[in-house]
Motif scaffolding. Sequence first.
Motif, mmCIF file in Angstrom:
data_model
loop_
_atom_site.group_PDB
_atom_site.id
_atom_site.type_symbol
_atom_site.label_atom_id
_atom_site.label_comp_id
_atom_site.label_asym_id
_atom_site.label_seq_id
_atom_site.Cartn_x
_atom_site.Cartn_y
_atom_site.Cartn_z
ATOM 1 N N ILE A 1 -18.081 9.960 1.990
ATOM 2 C CA ILE A 1 -17.422 9.772 0.036
ATOM 3 C C ILE A 1 -16.775 8.762 -0.247
ATOM 4 N N ASN A 2 -16.237 7.548 0.566
ATOM 5 C CA ASN A 2 -15.634 6.689 0.346
ATOM 6 C C ASN A 2 -16.607 5.524 -0.535
ATOM 7 N N ARG A 3 -17.842 5.484 0.247
ATOM 8 C CA ARG A 3 -18.207 3.698 -0.249
ATOM 9 C C ARG A 3 -19.196 4.187 -1.391
ATOM 10 N N GLY A 4 -19.544 3.224 -2.592
ATOM 11 C CA GLY A 4 -20.113 3.142 -3.201
ATOM 12 C C GLY A 4 -20.686 1.753 -3.263
ATOM 13 N N SER A 5 -22.127 1.628 -3.638
ATOM 14 C CA SER A 5 -23.734 0.877 -3.294
ATOM 15 C C SER A 5 -24.095 -0.579 -4.405
ATOM 16 N N LEU A 6 -23.826 -1.089 -4.216
ATOM 17 C CA LEU A 6 -24.268 -2.094 -5.034
ATOM 18 C C LEU A 6 -25.667 -2.094 -5.908
ATOM 19 N N TRP B 1 -20.911 -3.314 -8.102
ATOM 20 C CA TRP B 1 -21.009 -1.611 -6.962
ATOM 21 C C TRP B 1 -20.660 -0.583 -8.064
ATOM 22 N N ASP B 2 -21.701 0.472 -8.185
ATOM 23 C CA ASP B 2 -21.816 1.746 -8.497
ATOM 24 C C ASP B 2 -20.620 2.790 -7.414
ATOM 25 N N PHE B 3 -20.417 3.603 -8.125
ATOM 26 C CA PHE B 3 -19.854 4.794 -7.934
ATOM 27 C C PHE B 3 -20.151 6.097 -8.427
ATOM 28 N N ASN B 4 -20.767 6.628 -7.649
ATOM 29 C CA ASN B 4 -21.628 8.370 -8.239
ATOM 30 C C ASN B 4 -19.890 8.920 -7.982
ATOM 31 N N THR B 5 -20.336 10.116 -8.065
ATOM 32 C CA THR B 5 -18.942 10.853 -9.182
ATOM 33 C C THR B 5 -18.661 11.543 -7.626
ATOM 34 N N ASP B 6 -18.810 11.438 -6.172
ATOM 35 C CA ASP B 6 -18.374 12.154 -5.602
ATOM 36 C C ASP B 6 -17.812 10.956 -4.543
ATOM 37 N N LYS B 7 -18.028 9.401 -5.478
ATOM 38 C CA LYS B 7 -18.217 8.955 -4.281
ATOM 39 C C LYS B 7 -16.108 7.686 -4.491
ATOM 40 N N ALA B 8 -14.940 7.864 -3.804
ATOM 41 C CA ALA B 8 -14.000 6.529 -4.246
ATOM 42 C C ALA B 8 -12.870 7.911 -4.886
ATOM 43 N N GLU C 1 -14.159 13.383 -9.672
ATOM 44 C CA GLU C 1 -15.628 14.066 -10.153
ATOM 45 C C GLU C 1 -16.040 14.235 -11.116
ATOM 46 N N THR C 2 -15.869 13.659 -12.774
ATOM 47 C CA THR C 2 -16.617 14.406 -13.168
ATOM 48 C C THR C 2 -17.374 12.248 -13.762
ATOM 49 N N GLN C 3 -16.040 11.704 -13.223
ATOM 50 C CA GLN C 3 -16.437 10.612 -13.568
ATOM 51 C C GLN C 3 -17.269 9.504 -12.852
ATOM 52 N N THR C 4 -18.262 9.040 -13.217
ATOM 53 C CA THR C 4 -18.569 7.583 -11.903
ATOM 54 C C THR C 4 -18.072 5.886 -12.743
ATOM 55 N N MET C 5 -18.165 4.734 -11.549
ATOM 56 C CA MET C 5 -17.185 4.036 -11.898
ATOM 57 C C MET C 5 -18.032 2.723 -11.379
ATOM 58 N N LYS C 6 -18.141 1.877 -12.093
ATOM 59 C CA LYS C 6 -18.589 0.692 -11.571
ATOM 60 C C LYS C 6 -17.773 -0.814 -11.470
ATOM 61 N N VAL C 7 -17.670 -1.161 -10.195
ATOM 62 C CA VAL C 7 -16.965 -2.388 -10.394
ATOM 63 C C VAL C 7 -17.539 -3.394 -10.313
ATOM 64 N N THR C 8 -17.161 -4.706 -11.153
ATOM 65 C CA THR C 8 -17.601 -5.766 -11.265
ATOM 66 C C THR C 8 -17.420 -7.430 -10.677
ATOM 67 N N TYR C 9 -16.816 -7.613 -10.189
ATOM 68 C CA TYR C 9 -16.384 -8.522 -8.892
ATOM 69 C C TYR C 9 -16.925 -9.989 -8.944
ATOM 70 N N GLU C 10 -16.483 -11.466 -9.735
ATOM 71 C CA GLU C 10 -17.148 -12.463 -9.683
ATOM 72 C C GLU C 10 -16.185 -13.500 -9.232
ATOM 73 N N ILE C 11 -16.842 -13.929 -7.779
ATOM 74 C CA ILE C 11 -16.140 -15.091 -7.266
ATOM 75 C C ILE C 11 -16.244 -16.034 -7.352
ATOM 76 N N THR C 12 -15.422 -17.362 -7.820
ATOM 77 C CA THR C 12 -16.251 -18.029 -8.050
ATOM 78 C C THR C 12 -15.206 -19.961 -7.294
ATOM 79 N N GLU C 13 -16.327 -20.704 -7.437
ATOM 80 C CA GLU C 13 -15.557 -22.186 -7.089
ATOM 81 C C GLU C 13 -14.932 -22.974 -7.510
#
Length: 471
Positions: free
Chosen positions: A102-107, A123-130, A458-470
């Motif tokens: 229940i804590n884990r999203g998906s790439l 990473w996407d998190f469905n309504t039941d995640k995080a 639980e009514t929401q989905t979440m998207k986390v975008t993380y850019e790592i650059t040099e």
Amino acid sequence: MTFKGKSTIELRNAKTGELEFKTEDENMITNATFNLMNGLKNFPFGNSGYDYKSAFTPLLKNCFSGLLLFDKNITEDINVILPPKDVLQVGCASGAYVGADINRGSLNLTETKDLENGYRFVWDFNTDKANGTFRCAALTSYAGGCGGARQTDYGSSSVLLAHPSISNCLNAQNNSSISTYSECNLGSSNSTSVDLAVVVGNYEKDVFLFAGKVPTDRKGVLLTKRKYVNKIAYLKKENATVESIATKPMTTSLKFADSWNFVNDDIYLYSIYPYDKNQIDFIKINGTTLDVVEEKTITVQDADFLTNGLVMLLNDKLYVEKNVDYSKIILYEININDPSDYKLLPEIALRRDDSVLTNIGENLAISSSPSRDLSCRFAVYVDGVWCMSKMGYSTDWAGSSDFRGFTLLNTKFLNPPYMFVRVNLKLINDWYFWFKFGVYIPFLSTINNLSTPVVKNETQTMKVTYEITEI
């Protein structure tokens, strides 16, 4: 080289797709990757054949391709590498995932892509995640993001990777072997050896402290310092890699705990022996001089300790096992400066005779082998919650061994995420104690305190975008 990170977090209505929340923030980079490249310089086994620099290359995959979400802000300090005290992990992610954690999203494989000077993870998190509130996001290793220190789907991730190879350390792609800990064997001791029963600390450079077997009257123990050096080729002289440099018998009127149950920090070694329901014999020894610094008997009113049970000393708190059924563990938390100030921690369903108390930085932890083999649980106590994860360890002796899990020994000669580890293993009738260095893999390679807390339900989905650059 210098890195820079930027996060974008979006919450959308699961039914309508409408954007309900968005925050963008930049992060700081910790010393985690620097330490992985350089952290073994002061450890005697740093050049013992373990190709650690190659194991962590490329850094993008091995140090920045996992995500951890925390409920509180984390101090933005380059040396904050282990999750700090009382900061609860509420989410995680790494690769594509369709399991029940229940804590884990998906790439998001479609939107994740290369950048000219770095990489963009989505990473996407469905309504039941995080679901819940988090105030900090951190990048970690691929393996660390597969559950970190808090999992509910033990079949898909673990907290220990044994016998690491160049291609299978922090970037484990096979879920059955994903880890947040890797290790390299250093040596062993045997409890049937009275003089060198258990390695109990590392207080001086290249020197390891051993405690002998405690006799039945519990009135003394033999401490021995052994110096280890890297292998050197000489023209005529034979190479001597181990040398006993000091031996001291310790005697006191108080009772010693079993030596495998001793507790250590950077400076002191502690024997903490509970008995007679509410008594604790407390002996504090300087790990360098081997002098007894303090000895006292502590009485805790109305307590019911398990005699010679599990113990730990951390942040001026004594943790002592309550006398309950062997199938569960309940600990007293006692203010060592005021024993009348104590409470019981929530019970945890781990067998006491398969377990040891240890610590991850400032957090209390239990390493346990509930199946009485080498597949372990690792529980960290954070802000009133036991966070459970899985530790996997493979060896040819698994079928015929008892295993008490892993004791993480504190030392100032290993910079995190490196750790000094003792494996507590019984072969037939004898207990053996392997000592190793390793890497605690859900480390913080970045710290990103959010300008606005994220509150997901639980009514929401979440998207986390993380850019790592040099840069």
